[in-house]
Design a protein around this motif. Structure first.
Motif, PDB file in Angstrom:
ATOM      1  N   VAL A 293       6.783   0.846   4.534  1.00 20.37           N
ATOM      2  CA  VAL A 293       7.422   2.169   4.435  1.00 20.37           C
ATOM      3  C   VAL A 293       7.370   2.719   3.011  1.00 20.37           C
ATOM      4  CG1 VAL A 293       8.952   1.852   6.411  1.00 20.37           C
ATOM      5  CG2 VAL A 293       9.731   1.139   4.135  1.00 20.37           C
ATOM      6  N   PHE A 294       7.171   1.822   2.030  1.00 17.57           N
ATOM      7  CA  PHE A 294       7.080   2.277   0.630  1.00 17.57           C
ATOM      8  C   PHE A 294       5.651   2.698   0.245  1.00 17.57           C
ATOM      9  CE2 PHE A 294      10.808  -0.620   0.445  1.00 17.57           C
ATOM     10  CZ  PHE A 294      11.734   0.228  -0.138  1.00 17.57           C
ATOM     11  N   GLU A 295       4.685   2.403   1.109  1.00 19.38           N
ATOM     12  CA  GLU A 295       3.276   2.663   0.775  1.00 19.38           C
ATOM     13  C   GLU A 295       2.929   4.130   1.020  1.00 19.38           C
ATOM     14  OE1 GLU A 295       1.136   0.150  -0.165  1.00 19.38           O
ATOM     15  OE2 GLU A 295       2.256  -1.663   0.424  1.00 19.38           O
ATOM     16  N   ARG A 296       2.163   4.718   0.084  1.00 21.48           N
ATOM     17  CA  ARG A 296       1.821   6.142   0.221  1.00 21.48           C
ATOM     18  C   ARG A 296       0.602   6.359   1.103  1.00 21.48           C
ATOM     19  NH1 ARG A 296       0.285   7.124  -4.813  1.00 21.48           N
ATOM     20  NH2 ARG A 296       0.611   4.904  -5.117  1.00 21.48           N
ATOM     21  N   ASN A 297      -0.299   5.424   1.094  1.00 20.83           N
ATOM     22  CA  ASN A 297      -1.510   5.567   1.903  1.00 20.83           C
ATOM     23  C   ASN A 297      -2.144   6.944   1.762  1.00 20.83           C
ATOM     24  OD1 ASN A 297      -1.358   2.946   2.961  1.00 20.83           O
ATOM     25  ND2 ASN A 297       0.159   3.604   4.462  1.00 20.83           N
ATOM     26  N   GLY A 298      -2.229   7.418   0.576  1.00 22.74           N
ATOM     27  CA  GLY A 298      -2.880   8.709   0.325  1.00 22.74           C
ATOM     28  C   GLY A 298      -1.989   9.909   0.572  1.00 22.74           C
ATOM     29  N   GLY A 299      -0.816   9.730   1.100  1.00 20.75           N
ATOM     30  CA  GLY A 299       0.093  10.862   1.347  1.00 20.75           C
ATOM     31  C   GLY A 299       1.473  10.540   0.810  1.00 20.75           C
TER      32      GLY A 299
END
Ligand code: PMP
Length: 439
Positions: A293-299
């Motif tokens: 849930v903390f990961e942005r993954n480009g967004g």
């Protein structure tokens, strides 16, 4: 002798009250009629502004696992300070502490740092909500988890408000807590397997997480009953609820924290206290899946998480130095000292011919002035007369040069040895005698 209206501490407190609301910035250090002010500490000892020396069994409420001013920590922090204290950039110091912690606990696949245990618990709850899309949390009656609204529900509750034992009431701790917060907290009775499971299952489709401290200081500081943790792990897994451990204190239990000691792995763990080496700290650690849930993954991340001082290098190098010193042997030695102290304190009750018992695990201890079985919050809850006597005992101990918390809670540091333990257990016999009814 405390209290002394002519002392420098009393005078400083009068001055503080002119500018600091209630004179102190944390409820936990307030004492009546005034708190002590200190000039410093070294190892197991602190010195107050009136020149009194105290053996510190509080260790800043368990956060100082090496006591005060441990040279390796002081040196690491001093070296860092030469190069600056906080940056709006990453530092290698963060990665090093993260690597150390993740290498120790299999369930720590990813970690994020913050600045207090309160923030750690708040972020763990928010992560569980972001992960599940559900709002409610379940927590144990009376358990302390810092001062986030939801985590505070039911804290300090007594018989006037606690309701049915099998369905404890969701009671606000602070005035002004929104009703919504109470509505979103399911309070479960610690160590009651049947009632806790039923309450979790009744609310399963709305629960984001079960927040659980395996050795809660407010719930008697006893460990989970056989099967309780396994029930929590099983019921949460079956219903897609995250299991969140609050190991802000319990991480003290060993090299792999409480989850290693009890053999149950949560999805997310809230950390604080010892991992900062004495500096302000918190952290959320968990499985890569839960922490995604903390990961942005480009967004934008599902749970954006900011914080001006998060992972500041001063805390990171202090934490790394402190935790690196705590290898398996250091934990085993410290915990053996804890076992020895608990047994000496139990003996002190016998020698004084007084009712009482001592709980705790690892390097933690809590004294109780009754012999009710310490099975859950309600049994462990100190009756008003017991609370008053414990506060009197704490004062006696303080005047004998020993500092424990007014609730009879304490912990050891690696700066201690048998000599400090003997001092405390001998002083306890005296304090029990001096506070005996009718004396
Ligand atoms: N959880 C537990 C179990 C705690 O004992 C505490 C603090 N004593 C907290 C959370 C909150 O930590 P902090 O005081 O660093 O905000």
């Amino acid at each position: 002798m405390y209290p002394d209206p002519q002392s420098r501490s009393a005078k400083l407190y009068a001055r503080a009250r002119e500018v600091v609301a209630d004179g102190v910035s944390r409820t936990t250090i307030a004492m009546h009629p005034y708190p002590l002010y200190v000039t410093g500490g070294d190892g197991a000892r602190i010195r107050d502004v009136d020149g009194n020396e105290l053996i510190d069994f509080n260790n800043n409420y368990t956060s100082l696992i090496h006591g005060h001013a441990r040279p390796e920590i002081t040196e690491a922090v001093s070296a860092q300070l030469q190069h600056g204290a906080a940056f709006s950039f990453g530092t290698e110091a963060e990665i090093e502490l993260a690597e150390l912690l993740c290498a120790r606990v299999p369930g720590f696949e990813r970690i994020r740092f913050c600045n207090s245990g309160t923030e750690a618990v708040m972020n763990a709850i928010k992560a569980a909500r972001a992960h599940t899309g559900r709002a409610k949390i379940a927590k144990c009656e009376g358990a302390y988890h810092g001062s986030y609204d939801y985590a505070e529900i039911s804290l300090g509750v007594g018989p006037d408000h606690w309701g049915d034992a099998a369905q404890p009431a969701a009671v606000a701790y602070s005035k002004g807590t929104p009703q919504r917060a109470m509505d979103d907290v399911v309070v479960i009775p610690f160590n009651d397997i049947v009632a806790s499971q039923r309450l979790i299952e009744e609310n399963a489709d709305q629960l984001a997480c079960v927040l659980f401290d395996p050795v809660s200081s407010q719930v008697g500081m006893v460990g989970p009953a056989p099967g309780y943790l396994e029930m929590l792990r099983d019921v949460t897994r079956r219903h897609g609820i995250l299991l969140v451990f609050d190991e802000v204190i319990a991480f003290r239990l060993g090299h792999g924290g409480a989850q290693q000691a009890y053999g149950v792995s949560p999805d997310i763990t809230a950390l604080g206290k010892i991992i900062g080496g004495g500096f302000p700290v918190g952290a959320v650690a968990g499985t890569a899946e839960a922490m995604a849930v903390f990961e942005r993954n480009g967004g934008k991340a599902a749970l954006p998480h900011g914080g001006t001082f998060n992972a500041n290098p001063v805390t990171m190098v202090a934490g790394r130095a402190a935790m690196a010193l705590m290898d398996e042997t250091a934990f085993a030695d410290l915990n053996a000292l804890g076992e020895r102290l608990r047994s000496q304190l139990r003996e002190a009750f016998v020698l004084a011919n007084e009712e009482g018992q001592v709980s705790g695990e690892g390097s933690l201890f809590k004294m109780h002035l009754h012999s009710r079985p310490l099975t859950g919050y309600r049994e462990a809850w100190a009756r008003p007369a017991e609370q008053a006597r414990m506060a009197a005992i704490q004062r006696q101990l303080m005047n004998a040069g020993l500092f424990v918390s007014p609730t009879g809670l304490g912990c050891l540091s690696t700066a201690m040895s048998g000599a400090e333990l003997d001092r405390l257990s001998e002083a306890l016999v005296e304090a029990l005698r001096a506070t005996r009814e009718g004396t």
